[in-house]
Design a protein around this motif. Structure first.
Motif: not given
Length: 166
Positions: A7-9, A31-38, A42-44, A118-124
């Motif tokens: 997570a730190e990486d 900026l926060r929204t943009w960084l959160t989307a990135i 990355r997590i996905v 992936l499905r329920e949190v990130f909406g894939s």
């Protein structure tokens, strides 16, 4: 992500990527929204990579599968039908409930937990999951069903989903 160092990486990678692409930030969002989307993307990507590289766990290699089977009778129906837990919107606002959900998701078998997130949190969507994880749609549905049933059992064990009498 179940791994603090990973997570730190991911956060470090996001900050580096954002700095390198700072010229592409158009300011249409904060900026926060943009960084959160990135970070979300990355997590996905990391979860998908872990999914593809992780060997399949044999069925029944731990007690989770047996615990899951105990929810159903020989006819395949619930032994105890799910109980009314009140208003889902109100329940989702309770910090204790959200903490319990997080702990229960962490207890899921790793692959099922990753698929659920992936499905329920990130909406894939299902097609995306099938392509990225190289599994069939029916496998996605079965694993999501198992994840939900295991989460239900876990949440009931910690006191959510029970009526005052039960």
């Amino acid at each position: 992500m179940r791994d603090e160092h990973l997570a730190e990486d991911a956060v470090s990678d996001v900050l580096t990527q954002a700095y390198e692409r700072r010229a592409s930030f158009a300011g249409r969002s904060s900026l926060r929204t943009w960084l959160t989307a990135i970070l979300k993307n990355r997590i996905v990507d990391l979860l998908r990579k872990q999914w593809r590289e992780q060997p399949l766990e044999p069925v029944g290699d731990d007690g989770d599968e047996q615990d899951f089977d105990r929810l159903f009778g020989a006819n395949g129906h619930y032994l105890d039908t799910p109980l009314d837990s009140g208003n889902p919107a109100e329940l989702a606002q309770q910090e204790a409930f959200l903490t319990a959900v997080q702990r229960c998701v962490e207890k899921l078998p790793k692959r099922i937990g990753q698929l659920f997130v992936l499905r329920e949190v990130f909406g894939s969507d299902t097609d995306e999951l099938c392509k990225d994880l190289q599994i069939t749609p029916s496998n996605v549905w079965v694993q999501l069903y198992r994840a939900r049933m295991m989460l239900r059992a876990c949440l009931e064990q910690v006191g959510f989903g029970r009526t005052a009498a039960g």
